[in-house]
Design an enzyme around this catalytic site. Structure first.
Site, PDB file in Angstrom:
ATOM      1  N   TYR A 145       0.842  -1.209   0.000  1.00 32.10           N
ATOM      2  CA  TYR A 145       0.000   0.000   0.000  1.00 32.10           C
ATOM      3  C   TYR A 145       0.876   1.257   0.000  1.00 32.10           C
ATOM      4  O   TYR A 145       0.720   2.138  -0.848  1.00 32.10           O
ATOM      5  CB  TYR A 145      -0.903  -0.037   1.227  1.00 32.10           C
ATOM      6  CG  TYR A 145      -1.880   1.112   1.338  1.00 32.10           C
ATOM      7  CD1 TYR A 145      -2.943   1.244   0.454  1.00 32.10           C
ATOM      8  CD2 TYR A 145      -1.744   2.064   2.350  1.00 32.10           C
ATOM      9  CE1 TYR A 145      -3.846   2.290   0.570  1.00 32.10           C
ATOM     10  CE2 TYR A 145      -2.647   3.105   2.480  1.00 32.10           C
ATOM     11  CZ  TYR A 145      -3.703   3.216   1.586  1.00 32.10           C
ATOM     12  OH  TYR A 145      -4.590   4.256   1.705  1.00 32.10           O
ATOM     13  N   GLU A 147       4.080   1.743  -0.701  1.00 30.39           N
ATOM     14  CA  GLU A 147       4.941   1.959  -1.864  1.00 30.39           C
ATOM     15  C   GLU A 147       4.119   2.238  -3.123  1.00 30.39           C
ATOM     16  O   GLU A 147       4.545   2.997  -3.987  1.00 30.39           O
ATOM     17  CB  GLU A 147       5.887   0.774  -2.076  1.00 30.39           C
ATOM     18  CG  GLU A 147       6.892   0.577  -0.941  1.00 30.39           C
ATOM     19  CD  GLU A 147       7.921   1.711  -0.801  1.00 30.39           C
ATOM     20  OE1 GLU A 147       7.809   2.758  -1.471  1.00 30.39           O
ATOM     21  OE2 GLU A 147       8.850   1.546   0.025  1.00 30.39           O
ATOM     22  N   LYS A 149       1.371   3.907  -3.163  1.00 29.45           N
ATOM     23  CA  LYS A 149       0.956   5.315  -3.072  1.00 29.45           C
ATOM     24  C   LYS A 149       2.143   6.246  -3.319  1.00 29.45           C
ATOM     25  O   LYS A 149       1.990   7.311  -3.916  1.00 29.45           O
ATOM     26  CB  LYS A 149       0.346   5.592  -1.695  1.00 29.45           C
ATOM     27  CG  LYS A 149      -1.022   4.960  -1.498  1.00 29.45           C
ATOM     28  CD  LYS A 149      -2.099   5.662  -2.316  1.00 29.45           C
ATOM     29  CE  LYS A 149      -3.481   5.094  -2.020  1.00 29.45           C
ATOM     30  NZ  LYS A 149      -4.536   5.727  -2.808  1.00 29.45           N
ATOM     31  N   VAL A 188     -11.856   2.354  13.843  1.00 31.66           N
ATOM     32  CA  VAL A 188     -13.141   3.003  14.147  1.00 31.66           C
ATOM     33  C   VAL A 188     -14.301   2.046  13.891  1.00 31.66           C
ATOM     34  O   VAL A 188     -15.179   1.872  14.755  1.00 31.66           O
ATOM     35  CB  VAL A 188     -13.322   4.301  13.329  1.00 31.66           C
ATOM     36  CG1 VAL A 188     -14.738   4.837  13.463  1.00 31.66           C
ATOM     37  CG2 VAL A 188     -12.307   5.360  13.774  1.00 31.66           C
ATOM     38  N   PHE A 191     -14.268  -0.927  16.481  1.00 32.78           N
ATOM     39  CA  PHE A 191     -14.653  -0.551  17.853  1.00 32.78           C
ATOM     40  C   PHE A 191     -16.149  -0.225  17.941  1.00 32.78           C
ATOM     41  O   PHE A 191     -16.831  -0.644  18.881  1.00 32.78           O
ATOM     42  CB  PHE A 191     -13.832   0.644  18.353  1.00 32.78           C
ATOM     43  CG  PHE A 191     -12.365   0.348  18.559  1.00 32.78           C
ATOM     44  CD1 PHE A 191     -11.881  -0.957  18.583  1.00 32.78           C
ATOM     45  CD2 PHE A 191     -11.446   1.384  18.745  1.00 32.78           C
ATOM     46  CE1 PHE A 191     -10.532  -1.236  18.773  1.00 32.78           C
ATOM     47  CE2 PHE A 191     -10.089   1.115  18.944  1.00 32.78           C
ATOM     48  CZ  PHE A 191      -9.641  -0.189  18.955  1.00 32.78           C
ATOM     49  N   GLY A 205      -1.838  -4.253  20.630  1.00 36.13           N
ATOM     50  CA  GLY A 205      -0.746  -3.736  21.454  1.00 36.13           C
ATOM     51  C   GLY A 205      -1.311  -3.246  22.777  1.00 36.13           C
ATOM     52  O   GLY A 205      -2.366  -3.709  23.233  1.00 36.13           O
ATOM     53  N   ASP A 271       3.224  -1.484  12.584  1.00 33.17           N
ATOM     54  CA  ASP A 271       2.105  -0.585  12.894  1.00 33.17           C
ATOM     55  C   ASP A 271       2.699   0.770  13.312  1.00 33.17           C
ATOM     56  O   ASP A 271       3.462   0.831  14.282  1.00 33.17           O
ATOM     57  CB  ASP A 271       1.306  -1.192  14.047  1.00 33.17           C
ATOM     58  CG  ASP A 271      -0.090  -0.631  14.151  1.00 33.17           C
ATOM     59  OD1 ASP A 271      -1.034  -1.326  13.762  1.00 33.17           O
ATOM     60  OD2 ASP A 271      -0.229   0.510  14.628  1.00 33.17           O
TER      61      ASP A 271
HETATM   62  P1  NAD Z   1     -12.729   1.953   0.090  1.00 33.44           P
HETATM   63  O1  NAD Z   1     -12.138   0.585   0.027  1.00 33.44           O
HETATM   64  O2  NAD Z   1     -14.025   2.128   0.762  1.00 33.44           O
HETATM   65  O3  NAD Z   1     -12.856   2.568  -1.362  1.00 33.44           O
HETATM   66  C1  NAD Z   1     -12.003   2.246  -2.419  1.00 33.44           C
HETATM   67  C2  NAD Z   1     -12.848   1.977  -3.654  1.00 33.44           C
HETATM   68  O4  NAD Z   1     -11.977   1.695  -4.770  1.00 33.44           O
HETATM   69  C3  NAD Z   1     -13.743   0.759  -3.476  1.00 33.44           C
HETATM   70  O5  NAD Z   1     -15.061   1.064  -3.890  1.00 33.44           O
HETATM   71  C4  NAD Z   1     -13.117  -0.282  -4.384  1.00 33.44           C
HETATM   72  O6  NAD Z   1     -14.039  -1.221  -4.884  1.00 33.44           O
HETATM   73  C5  NAD Z   1     -12.502   0.592  -5.466  1.00 33.44           C
HETATM   74  N1  NAD Z   1     -11.388  -0.038  -6.176  1.00 33.44           N
HETATM   75  C6  NAD Z   1     -10.296  -0.648  -5.650  1.00 33.44           C
HETATM   76  N2  NAD Z   1      -9.514  -1.115  -6.616  1.00 33.44           N
HETATM   77  C7  NAD Z   1     -10.113  -0.784  -7.806  1.00 33.44           C
HETATM   78  C8  NAD Z   1      -9.778  -0.986  -9.164  1.00 33.44           C
HETATM   79  N3  NAD Z   1      -8.672  -1.650  -9.519  1.00 33.44           N
HETATM   80  N4  NAD Z   1     -10.618  -0.491 -10.113  1.00 33.44           N
HETATM   81  C9  NAD Z   1     -11.745   0.161  -9.770  1.00 33.44           C
HETATM   82  N5  NAD Z   1     -12.105   0.390  -8.488  1.00 33.44           N
HETATM   83  C10 NAD Z   1     -11.299  -0.083  -7.521  1.00 33.44           C
HETATM   84  O7  NAD Z   1     -11.618   2.878   0.760  1.00 33.44           O
HETATM   85  P2  NAD Z   1     -11.672   4.426   1.162  1.00 33.44           P
HETATM   86  O8  NAD Z   1     -11.392   4.525   2.598  1.00 33.44           O
HETATM   87  O9  NAD Z   1     -12.902   5.059   0.626  1.00 33.44           O
HETATM   88  O10 NAD Z   1     -10.410   4.979   0.378  1.00 33.44           O
HETATM   89  C11 NAD Z   1     -10.531   5.736  -0.817  1.00 33.44           C
HETATM   90  C12 NAD Z   1      -9.167   6.303  -1.192  1.00 33.44           C
HETATM   91  O11 NAD Z   1      -8.684   7.151  -0.162  1.00 33.44           O
HETATM   92  C13 NAD Z   1      -8.097   5.233  -1.407  1.00 33.44           C
HETATM   93  O12 NAD Z   1      -7.277   5.620  -2.488  1.00 33.44           O
HETATM   94  C14 NAD Z   1      -7.314   5.265  -0.123  1.00 33.44           C
HETATM   95  O13 NAD Z   1      -5.982   4.859  -0.308  1.00 33.44           O
HETATM   96  C15 NAD Z   1      -7.405   6.732   0.264  1.00 33.44           C
HETATM   97  N6  NAD Z   1      -7.232   6.932   1.720  1.00 33.44           N
HETATM   98  C16 NAD Z   1      -8.241   6.647   2.587  1.00 33.44           C
HETATM   99  C17 NAD Z   1      -8.039   6.839   3.951  1.00 33.44           C
HETATM  100  C18 NAD Z   1      -9.128   6.595   4.971  1.00 33.44           C
HETATM  101  O14 NAD Z   1      -8.890   6.818   6.160  1.00 33.44           O
HETATM  102  N7  NAD Z   1     -10.317   6.164   4.595  1.00 33.44           N
HETATM  103  C19 NAD Z   1      -6.797   7.290   4.411  1.00 33.44           C
HETATM  104  C20 NAD Z   1      -5.796   7.533   3.497  1.00 33.44           C
HETATM  105  C21 NAD Z   1      -6.025   7.370   2.154  1.00 33.44           C
HETATM  106  N1  UDP Z   2      -6.361  -1.215  15.779  1.00 35.64           N
HETATM  107  C1  UDP Z   2      -6.776  -1.791  16.961  1.00 35.64           C
HETATM  108  N2  UDP Z   2      -7.849  -2.629  16.939  1.00 35.64           N
HETATM  109  C2  UDP Z   2      -8.551  -2.901  15.814  1.00 35.64           C
HETATM  110  C3  UDP Z   2      -8.145  -2.280  14.600  1.00 35.64           C
HETATM  111  C4  UDP Z   2      -7.042  -1.449  14.627  1.00 35.64           C
HETATM  112  O1  UDP Z   2      -6.169  -1.564  18.015  1.00 35.64           O
HETATM  113  O2  UDP Z   2      -9.528  -3.661  15.892  1.00 35.64           O
HETATM  114  C5  UDP Z   2      -5.199  -0.302  15.804  1.00 35.64           C
HETATM  115  C6  UDP Z   2      -4.151  -0.561  14.717  1.00 35.64           C
HETATM  116  O3  UDP Z   2      -3.208  -1.516  15.132  1.00 35.64           O
HETATM  117  C7  UDP Z   2      -3.543   0.824  14.580  1.00 35.64           C
HETATM  118  C8  UDP Z   2      -4.708   1.775  14.884  1.00 35.64           C
HETATM  119  O4  UDP Z   2      -5.673   1.003  15.573  1.00 35.64           O
HETATM  120  O5  UDP Z   2      -2.542   1.025  15.553  1.00 35.64           O
HETATM  121  C9  UDP Z   2      -5.357   2.377  13.651  1.00 35.64           C
HETATM  122  O6  UDP Z   2      -5.684   1.328  12.791  1.00 35.64           O
HETATM  123  P1  UDP Z   2      -6.560   1.558  11.471  1.00 35.64           P
HETATM  124  O7  UDP Z   2      -6.664   0.233  10.804  1.00 35.64           O
HETATM  125  O8  UDP Z   2      -7.797   2.264  11.814  1.00 35.64           O
HETATM  126  O9  UDP Z   2      -5.684   2.556  10.594  1.00 35.64           O
HETATM  127  P2  UDP Z   2      -4.134   2.630  10.191  1.00 35.64           P
HETATM  128  O10 UDP Z   2      -3.327   1.639  10.977  1.00 35.64           O
HETATM  129  O11 UDP Z   2      -4.109   2.356   8.735  1.00 35.64           O
HETATM  130  O12 UDP Z   2      -3.771   4.015  10.541  1.00 35.64           O
END
Ligand code: NAD
Ligand code: UDP
Length: 307
Positions: A145, A147, A149, A188, A191, A205, A271
């Site tokens: 993921y 790399e 991005k 989120v 939980f 952890g 993590d």
């Molecule tokens: P999500 O999994 O709900 O949404 C991603 C969508 O992309 C899904 O609908 C999935 O079916 C679609 N998808 C994946 N691969 C595809 C492909 N090859 N072709 C067409 N569609 C494809 O995730 P999200 O949380 O909504 O994330 C959306 C974007 O935001 C992602 O690029 C993610 O990396 C970025 N992002 C999200 C968060 C967050 O906290 N939610 C944080 C950082 C970055």
């Molecule tokens: N985490 C946790 N319990 C869970 C899911 C996640 O303690 O059921 C922790 C995880 O190890 C990380 C933090 O919560 O330290 C945030 O995780 P999340 O998957 O929400 O996002 P990311 O790690 O991608 O920031």
């Protein structure tokens, strides 16, 4: 404007489609539904100006007609998906980004990349400004993921410099809200669902690692502010209020009124120990900052999960 949203059926993508339509623009949502669902778009089907294409953007992307902006959100994003579909994640971050950039170039459209705070890895600088280059393990269990991005950002900047494509890069920090997948494995959603179902909350952890959680409404407002601005980025969009994961679990118990226990599980490898956006740049160039606090956002999300 006519806006293509890749990943339009996902959590953030479906909110973005709704927000773009609400301001009077048209949307072409493209999604292969690997982690998204058409149900997230139920209210949009049949609305004038909304089109859905079921397609994998890691293959050539074709959109008939004019396009003014390509907003590339397609990518699985939950750590639970990293082990399940690592190759698809690498493909959509690399080939998918290349195809989405190609579409934007072909149409003379603005390109918007959804990047991530994961480009900072397990950060040694805190909070993280956009100038920090990060601390990523290139072969670890999050590498597919992180790399992908980082490559996507590099590819976007190459199109910008070499082809003079108009681009925007947002670095998204942990975002939550309605339309999250209940079983996507993120903190989120885990939980809140565990609290509502009266099951023990699974803290990994000792729960002392930190994250900074942004409510989805604020996040999407930030996306559109960046899209409409003249600033290439990257720009951090996230909420700088930082919580330990144990604090998050306790807050989830409070807002749901749950009497569940907290259970401790092993911490996954690599993590990140801390994460908090420096949003000075977003404040200065976009006039953006988050409004909704964690408790309010969690209460709204819990109400949605209950429904
Ligand atoms: P999500 O999994 O709900 O949404 C991603 C969508 O992309 C899904 O609908 C999935 O079916 C679609 N998808 C994946 N691969 C595809 C492909 N090859 N072709 C067409 N569609 C494809 O995730 P999200 O949380 O909504 O994330 C959306 C974007 O935001 C992602 O690029 C993610 O990396 C970025 N992002 C999200 C968060 C967050 O906290 N939610 C944080 C950082 C970055
Ligand atoms: N985490 C946790 N319990 C869970 C899911 C996640 O303690 O059921 C922790 C995880 O190890 C990380 C933090 O919560 O330290 C945030 O995780 P999340 O998957 O929400 O996002 P990311 O790690 O991608 O920031």
């Amino acid at each position: 404007m006519r806006v293509v949203v890749t990943g339009g059926a996902g959590f953030l993508g479906s909110h973005l489609c709704r927000a773009v339509l609400a301001r009077g623009d048209d949307v072409v949502a493209i999604d292969n539904l690997v982690t998204g669902s058409k149900r997230n778009l139920d209210d949009l089907f049949g609305q004038p100006g909304f089109v859905f294409q079921h397609h994998d953007v890691s293959n050539h992307v074709h959109v008939p007609g004019p396009v003014d902006a390509v907003m590339h959100l397609a990518s699985p994003a939950s750590p639970a998906d990293f082990a399940r579909i690592p190759i698809q994640i690498l493909k959509v971050g690399s080939l998918g980004t290349h195809n989405a950039l190609g579409l934007a170039k072909d149409k003379g459209a603005r390109f918007f990349l959804a990047s991530t705070s994961e480009v900072y890895g397990d950060p040694l600088v805190h909070p993280q400004p956009e100038t920090y280059w990060g601390n990523v393990n290139p072969i670890g269990p999050r590498s597919m993921y992180d790399e992908a991005k980082r490559f996507a950002e590099a590819m976007t900047m190459a199109y910008h410099r070499h082809h003079r494509l108009d681009v925007r890069i947002v670095r998204i920090f942990n975002t939550f809200g309605e339309y999250m997948r209940a079983d996507d494995g993120r903190s989120v959603s885990n939980f809140l669902v565990q609290a509502i179902e009266g099951k023990p909350l699974s803290v990994y952890g000792d729960g002392s690692q930190t994250r900074s959680f942004c409510y989805v409404e604020d996040e999407i407002r930030g996306f559109l502010a960046l899209l409409d601005s003249d600033y290439v980025g990257p720009v951090n969009i996230g909420n700088p209020d930082e919580y330990t994961i144990l604090e998050l679990a306790k807050t989830a118990l409070e807002v749901t009124g749950s009497r569940s226990d907290i259970e401790f599980h092993p911490l996954p490898q690599d993590d990140p120990k801390q994460r908090r956006p420096d949003i000075t740049l977003a404040r200065e160039v976009l006039g953006w900052e988050p409004i909704v606090d964690l408790r309010t956002g969690l209460a709204r999300t819990a109400a949605w999960f209950r429904k």
